[in-house]
Design a protein around this motif. Structure first.
Motif, mmCIF file in Angstrom:
data_model
loop_
_atom_site.group_PDB
_atom_site.id
_atom_site.type_symbol
_atom_site.label_atom_id
_atom_site.label_comp_id
_atom_site.label_asym_id
_atom_site.label_seq_id
_atom_site.Cartn_x
_atom_site.Cartn_y
_atom_site.Cartn_z
ATOM 1 N N ASN A 62 0.825 -1.211 0.000
ATOM 2 C CA ASN A 62 0.000 0.000 0.000
ATOM 3 C C ASN A 62 0.859 1.261 0.000
ATOM 4 O OD1 ASN A 62 -2.314 -1.568 -0.006
ATOM 5 N ND2 ASN A 62 -2.540 -1.498 2.219
ATOM 6 N N THR A 63 1.970 1.225 0.731
ATOM 7 C CA THR A 63 2.889 2.368 0.761
ATOM 8 C C THR A 63 3.523 2.579 -0.612
ATOM 9 O OG1 THR A 63 3.342 2.043 3.106
ATOM 10 C CG2 THR A 63 4.962 3.319 1.856
ATOM 11 N N ARG B 181 0.944 4.153 -2.825
ATOM 12 C CA ARG B 181 0.747 5.558 -2.457
ATOM 13 C C ARG B 181 1.897 6.427 -2.963
ATOM 14 N NH1 ARG B 181 -0.867 4.112 2.384
ATOM 15 N NH2 ARG B 181 1.202 4.287 3.319
#
Length: 153
Positions: free
Chosen positions: A114-115, A118
């Motif tokens: 997810n990082t 992002r």
């Protein structure tokens, strides 16, 4: 009987009961896919270097050969830069699939994925048989608590 003998005997009996119970506090983990496993190993990969990826895969393969695939339960948990091992386009895909066929599980930290998404705007494609976990380090802590031995080659 003397009072000291009785107190001493009770202390010995209590000690034996505690020792007998202590063996049940750290039961071995159970693996549905490897019910006869006697060894339980968790390999951590948090480095993205190709040399580290090769080392982790080599350790898993060597242990499968040494113990036999039914006698050892191996999981490789990736987080941080280590998740690159599980990218779909990783050149080690054939080796990973071979280890999976022998029962090795590969978990991927979704917090890291997810990082990455992002930060880059793109979600990496992962090996279709990888197992997502919410937080890789928390997963490692849980598995160690369940009885797995953690090794970071």
């Amino acid at each position: 009987m003397s009072r000291n003998f009785l107190v001493g005997s009770m202390a010995v009996l209590l000690g034996l009961m505690l020792l007998a119970g202590a063996g049940t506090l750290h039961a071995e983990p159970m693996s549905e896919s490897k019910p006869f496993a006697e060894k339980f190993l968790l390999l951590q990969l948090s480095d993205g270097e190709e040399e580290k990826q090769d080392k982790v895969l080599s350790v898993a393969a060597n242990l499968l050969e040494y113990y036999g695939p039914d006698a050892i339960d191996i999981e490789i948990t990736t987080f941080g830069p280590g998740v690159r091992l599980m990218y779909l386009d990783n050149t080690r895909r054939e080796k990973i699939s071979s280890l999976m066929a022998q029962g090795v599980r590969f978990t991927v930290c979704m917090n890291t994925i997810n990082t990455i998404e992002r930060d880059t705007g793109t979600r990496p494609d992962l090996h279709p048989e990888s197992i997502p976990v919410d937080v890789g380090v928390a997963h490692i802590l849980d598995e160690v608590e369940a009885g797995y031995v953690l090794v970071r080659p």
